[in-house]
Design an enzyme around this catalytic site. Structure first.
Site, PDB file in Angstrom:
ATOM      1  N   GLU A   1      -1.982  -2.073  17.881  1.00 25.69           N
ATOM      2  CA  GLU A   1      -3.266  -2.789  18.003  1.00 25.69           C
ATOM      3  C   GLU A   1      -3.037  -4.269  18.292  1.00 25.69           C
ATOM      4  OE1 GLU A   1      -4.589  -1.124  14.221  1.00 25.69           O
ATOM      5  OE2 GLU A   1      -6.342  -0.298  15.245  1.00 25.69           O
TER       6      GLU A   1
ATOM      7  N   GLU B   1      -1.929   6.712  12.591  1.00 27.61           N
ATOM      8  CA  GLU B   1      -2.708   6.592  11.351  1.00 27.61           C
ATOM      9  C   GLU B   1      -3.186   7.923  10.788  1.00 27.61           C
ATOM     10  OE1 GLU B   1      -2.944   4.578  13.943  1.00 27.61           O
ATOM     11  OE2 GLU B   1      -3.339   2.510  13.338  1.00 27.61           O
TER      12      GLU B   1
HETATM   13  C1  3H9 Z   1      -1.986   0.936  10.187  1.00 32.01           C
HETATM   14  O1  3H9 Z   1      -1.275   0.245  10.835  1.00 32.01           O
HETATM   15  C2  3H9 Z   1      -3.476   0.818  10.175  1.00 32.01           C
HETATM   16  C3  3H9 Z   1      -3.956  -0.146  11.203  1.00 32.01           C
HETATM   17  O2  3H9 Z   1      -4.877   0.491  12.048  1.00 32.01           O
HETATM   18  C4  3H9 Z   1      -4.505  -1.407  10.615  1.00 32.01           C
HETATM   19  C5  3H9 Z   1      -5.714  -1.228   9.774  1.00 32.01           C
HETATM   20  C6  3H9 Z   1      -6.306  -2.478   9.227  1.00 32.01           C
HETATM   21  N1  3H9 Z   1       4.284  -0.308   5.550  1.00 32.01           N
HETATM   22  O3  3H9 Z   1      10.828   5.278   7.508  1.00 32.01           O
HETATM   23  P1  3H9 Z   1      11.968   4.399   7.115  1.00 32.01           P
HETATM   24  C7  3H9 Z   1       9.107   1.185   4.722  1.00 32.01           C
HETATM   25  S1  3H9 Z   1      -1.372   2.153   9.203  1.00 32.01           S
HETATM   26  C8  3H9 Z   1       5.047  -0.460   4.468  1.00 32.01           C
HETATM   27  O4  3H9 Z   1      12.927   4.916   6.132  1.00 32.01           O
HETATM   28  P2  3H9 Z   1      13.002   4.608   9.790  1.00 32.01           P
HETATM   29  C9  3H9 Z   1       9.495   2.567   4.225  1.00 32.01           C
HETATM   30  O5  3H9 Z   1       8.722   2.935   3.123  1.00 32.01           O
HETATM   31  C10 3H9 Z   1       0.371   2.083   9.494  1.00 32.01           C
HETATM   32  N2  3H9 Z   1       6.308   0.013   4.377  1.00 32.01           N
HETATM   33  O6  3H9 Z   1      12.776   3.890   8.403  1.00 32.01           O
HETATM   34  C11 3H9 Z   1      10.965   2.342   3.883  1.00 32.01           C
HETATM   35  O7  3H9 Z   1      11.012   1.700   2.629  1.00 32.01           O
HETATM   36  P3  3H9 Z   1      12.211   2.020   1.603  1.00 32.01           P
HETATM   37  C12 3H9 Z   1       0.740   2.690  10.788  1.00 32.01           C
HETATM   38  C13 3H9 Z   1       6.788   0.651   5.444  1.00 32.01           C
HETATM   39  O8  3H9 Z   1      13.845   3.724  10.595  1.00 32.01           O
HETATM   40  C14 3H9 Z   1      11.430   1.345   4.939  1.00 32.01           C
HETATM   41  O9  3H9 Z   1      10.240   0.724   5.438  1.00 32.01           O
HETATM   42  N3  3H9 Z   1       2.180   2.745  10.912  1.00 32.01           N
HETATM   43  C15 3H9 Z   1       6.035   0.837   6.600  1.00 32.01           C
HETATM   44  O10 3H9 Z   1      13.416   6.026   9.593  1.00 32.01           O
HETATM   45  C16 3H9 Z   1      12.147   1.980   6.100  1.00 32.01           C
HETATM   46  O11 3H9 Z   1      11.332   3.034   6.610  1.00 32.01           O
HETATM   47  C17 3H9 Z   1       2.885   3.800  10.505  1.00 32.01           C
HETATM   48  O12 3H9 Z   1       2.346   4.780  10.063  1.00 32.01           O
HETATM   49  C18 3H9 Z   1       4.726   0.315   6.641  1.00 32.01           C
HETATM   50  N4  3H9 Z   1       3.954   0.435   7.730  1.00 32.01           N
HETATM   51  O13 3H9 Z   1      11.560   4.710  10.479  1.00 32.01           O
HETATM   52  C19 3H9 Z   1       4.384   3.685  10.657  1.00 32.01           C
HETATM   53  N5  3H9 Z   1       6.772   1.539   7.496  1.00 32.01           N
HETATM   54  O14 3H9 Z   1      13.473   1.669   2.320  1.00 32.01           O
HETATM   55  C20 3H9 Z   1       5.061   4.143   9.411  1.00 32.01           C
HETATM   56  C21 3H9 Z   1       7.958   1.752   6.903  1.00 32.01           C
HETATM   57  O15 3H9 Z   1      11.897   1.206   0.410  1.00 32.01           O
HETATM   58  N6  3H9 Z   1       6.485   4.000   9.462  1.00 32.01           N
HETATM   59  N7  3H9 Z   1       7.977   1.222   5.669  1.00 32.01           N
HETATM   60  O16 3H9 Z   1      12.126   3.493   1.327  1.00 32.01           O
HETATM   61  C22 3H9 Z   1       7.278   4.827  10.168  1.00 32.01           C
HETATM   62  O17 3H9 Z   1       6.841   5.722  10.857  1.00 32.01           O
HETATM   63  C23 3H9 Z   1       8.764   4.628  10.041  1.00 32.01           C
HETATM   64  O18 3H9 Z   1       8.991   3.883   8.875  1.00 32.01           O
HETATM   65  C24 3H9 Z   1       9.422   3.883  11.226  1.00 32.01           C
HETATM   66  C25 3H9 Z   1      10.890   3.549  10.857  1.00 32.01           C
HETATM   67  C26 3H9 Z   1       9.413   4.810  12.450  1.00 32.01           C
HETATM   68  C27 3H9 Z   1       8.706   2.616  11.527  1.00 32.01           C
END
Ligand code: 3H9
Length: 715
Positions: A109, A129
């Protein structure tokens, strides 16, 4: 300027670097700093354009998911990114978003509010999301269709799947792909466009289509959502929000999106899916096995047994690029096993999942063998022979002789005692359980069973290997059935009792399917083979506690040769295409047997069916948790979501119980205890938490790492 966002200058181009490790989430403070950086760019006469880039491994991976729970509980104020995005779009100087890693959710976004987007070809963009039970909440459903068209935007917002930048470029989402150094490419691009018009995504309408064309897109998307994301609210809300983009002004569309987003954010489904997101990451954390535990190399493996499980496991390794020896006792068995593997791969090619070239490479990695001769070279063996202790012990004794020191000797047993299997070798520290779920090449769960002597290196290696294999590894203790199957016993027991008490077979399955499970418990039995449980029950009959009611219907069906799909008859009748139909013979038989056993027949509601089956899972889960065979309640949830088709939007059985309220669950368990006897004795932990007004999630938090460690070691 705060550390989260740094601004530097490359002559006439400003570089705004977002630096909020690990994934540059838009945590509180980050949006504010980006706002200030845009102001700084506009105030500096020497600057002609700005590049926004992420530090480290990624662009912005989205909003900070941890904040959502705080917002819904009232601990944090509601935040919106919309004003920031307008501020960027209205900047007097062009803003180029430079994407590598992932631009997900709020990250995409943010990117769409820039005037231009450049990206590394392998970067991924997406609006995932819905996987968190919400929809894009910062204009994503309004800007995306303006850039990529309505059909693609609906697909991306409703299904949540990422798109590679190289595929997003022809869609119009990325203006230029940059090979090599992203920042210098983005800087050069910024100079090229510095004096050109500054397109604002929100003002574009040329891809928004006509009401007539869009109608078919939205109705097809809704049909697909009902089918593929059954029971989930967010995909339908996402479709509605994109539809708003095609009917309303940008501002009114954003307002519609905001309302739908809020609705989803406060829903139980979203809370459950956020629990799952963090849970999937939490299960990798083992208190007494630190991240820096040395790993054992796993470059060549062997699988013993080329049946359904063994063949599937060999495919899992081959799919991950790991060469695998596949052993069986004789040539016909091996030919049969390899034949099944070829057939499976052929059907994957037919369905477009794999290319023929990929499959040829995988098949080349699987070497069928009849002896242990080449086992001295492998780093790991997975035994997948018939489920019987004597046979497993003899295979492990052979492996002990055949394999080099340092190799991991894993068993795919689904119920048997890993310590007893390990004792058949001279190296129990190398022995561990790797319980794959059928079909092994499809199901995501891998239960990793910790024996008393399993080494930390073997455990850490298997946990890490699970990721490489595309699985989610969950460490469990060594009890009969481990976590998943131990809980599945009471669940399927209740399904049988319900039929014995008068419920129709289809009614039991339908109630649980409508609850959200991938399949009903009786149909699942038919699929897996009723004889599997029947044989195990026969082997363990001596362990049944006297005075506890046991179901009989499935044993009797097996005695009649009704093993399920494999014999075309089980709880249902099957045609040659394995399509199920009701079998009146089963209903008549069960009625007769129940009458003989003096079981009163009655009408049973769908609600009772669900309570009986699901609370049987929860009650057993609570015992497992207290006994330390699962590290956390969330581990149990992740097991059920990935191995047993439990609906993710309910968060898993333990989270579901928390959502219903443990007090309510406990009361119902007590009622069932009174009515149906000792099998329903409430688990002490359930009782304790219910009486204290607590949840399993609170139990997980309160235990902390130290508590977990203590319980793991005593398991
Ligand atoms: C959103 O954006 C809504 C919008 O429309 C705005 C509305 C107002 N937040 O997965 P990993 C942490 S909703 C907080 O192991 P990878 C994760 O918990 C969001 N923490 O790494 C982990 O912590 P820990 C939309 C996050 O390389 C560490 O980072 N976005 C977030 O295998 C490493 O993560 C998503 O849904 C976050 N957003 O994969 C994306 N993301 O080490 C969600 C990660 O303490 N994230 N963490 O356990 C992912 O899909 C994967 O984390 C990503 C990296 C592909 C980015």
């Amino acid at each position: 300027m705060n550390d989260f966002v740094k601004i530097s200058k490359d002559n006439d181009v400003a570089v705004i670097t977002i630096d909020n490790p690990p994934v540059n989430a838009l945590s509180p403070g980050v949006p504010e700093r980006i706002w200030a950086a845009i102001d700084e760019v506009n105030a500096d006469h020497a600057i002609r354009a700005a590049v926004v880039i992420g530090a480290g491994r990624t662009f912005v991976a989205g909003a900070d998911i941890k904040e959502f729970g705080k917002m819904t509980s009232g601990a944090s104020p509601r935040r919106t990114l919309l004003p920031l995005l307008l501020h960027i779009e209205d900047s007097g100087k062009p803003v180029v978003m430079a994407i590598h890693g992932t631009a997900f959710g709020g990250g995409l976004e943010l990117a769409m509010a820039g005037h231009y987007r450049v990206a590394a070809p392998t970067a991924q963009v997406g609006q995932p999301e819905v996987k968190l039970g919400i929809i894009p909440g910062a204009g994503g459903t309004q800007r995306l269709p303006r850039l990529v068209g309505v059909a693609k935007a609906v697909e991306m917002c409703a299904e949540g799947k990422p798109v590679l930048a190289r595929d997003a470029a022809p869609l119009g989402l990325i203006d230029r792909l940059i090979e090599g150094d992203l920042l210098s490419g983005a800087g050069a691009f910024a100079r090229e466009i510095a004096d050109k018009p500054m397109p604002k995504t929100r003002e574009r309408t040329e891809k928004l289509g006509t009401i007539a064309d869009n109608g078919a897109i939205f109705s097809a998307a809704r049909d697909a959502a009902h089918k593929k994301q059954r029971g989930m609210k967010a995909p339908l809300a996402a479709i509605e929000a994109v539809e708003a983009a095609t009917r309303l002004s940008f501002e009114a569309g954003c307002e519609a999106e905001r309302e739908l987003f809020t609705d989803c954010l406060f829903s139980d489904q979203s809370k459950a899916l956020i629990h799952v997101f963090f849970g999937e990451r939490e299960v990798g954390k083992i208190p007494d096995i630190p991240k820096d535990t040395p790993l054992m190399p796993v470059n060549r493996v062997a699988v013993v047994g080329s049946g359904t499980m063994g063949g599937g496991i060999a495919m899992v390794f081959a799919n991950a690029g790991i060469p695998v020896l596949l052993k069986d006792v004789d040539q016909p068995a091996l030919d049969l096993g390899m034949g099944k593997i070829r057939k499976n791969y052929a059907s994957s090619v037919q369905r477009g999942r794999f290319t023929q070239e990929f499959v040829d490479e995988r098949l080349w990695l699987i070497t069928p063998v009849l002896t242990y001769d080449a086992f001295s070279d492998v780093d790991m063996v997975v035994e997948a022979v018939f489920e019987g202790m004597a046979l497993k012990k003899s295979v492990f004794a052979d492996l002990d002789r055949a394999c080099k020191r340092g190799a991991i000797l894993a068993s795919n047993t689904s119920t048997l005692n890993i310590d007893e299997i390990g004792a058949a070798t001279s190296r129990p520290e190398a022995v561990i359980g790797t319980h794959f779920f059928s079909p092994a090449n499809v199901m995501r769960l891998l239960e990793i069973v910790r024996g008393k002597k399993s080494s930390k290196e073997a455990i850490a290696t298997c946990m890490q290997l699970s990721r490489k294999l595309g699985k989610i590894g969950v460490l469990v203790g060594n009890c009969r059935g481990f976590v998943g199957n131990r809980m599945f016993g009471p669940y399927r027991r209740e399904a049988q009792f319900l039929v014995e008490e008068g419920a129709d077979v289809e009614a039991v399955d339908k109630a649980l399917f409508d609850f959200g499970n991938a399949m009903g418990p009786l149909a699942t039995g038919d699929l897996a083979g009723l004889d599997v449980g029947w044989r195990i029950r026969q082997e363990y009959r001596h362990l049944e506690k006297p005075g506890i009611r046991q179901p009989f219907a499935e044993n009797r069906l097996c005695e009649l040769g009704r093993y399920g799909q494999k014999t075309m008859k089980g709880w249902y009748r099957y045609d040659e295409n394995r399509r199920a139909s009701t079998d009146p013979e089963v209903a008549a038989l069960v009625r007769k047997w129940s009458a003989e056993a003096g079981i009163l027949q009655r009408q049973i509601s769908a609600a009772e069916i669900v309570d009986r089956c699901i609370y049987a899972l929860v009650n057993e889960g609570a015992r497992i948790l207290e006994e330390g065979y699962a590290l956390r309640a969330v581990d149990i949830d992740i097991i059920y979501l990935n191995g047993y088709g439990f609906p993710a939007y309910r968060g898993g059985p333990m989270w579901h119980a928390d959502t219903v309220g443990l007090h309510n669950v406990y009361q119902r368990v007590c009622e069932f205890h009174q009515l149906h006897g000792e099998a329903w004795a409430p688990a002490p932990l359930l009782k304790r938490l219910a009486e204290a007004g607590k949840t399993f999630a609170e139990f997980d938090k309160e235990q902390g790492a130290a508590g977990l460690l203590e319980r793991t070691n005593s398991a």
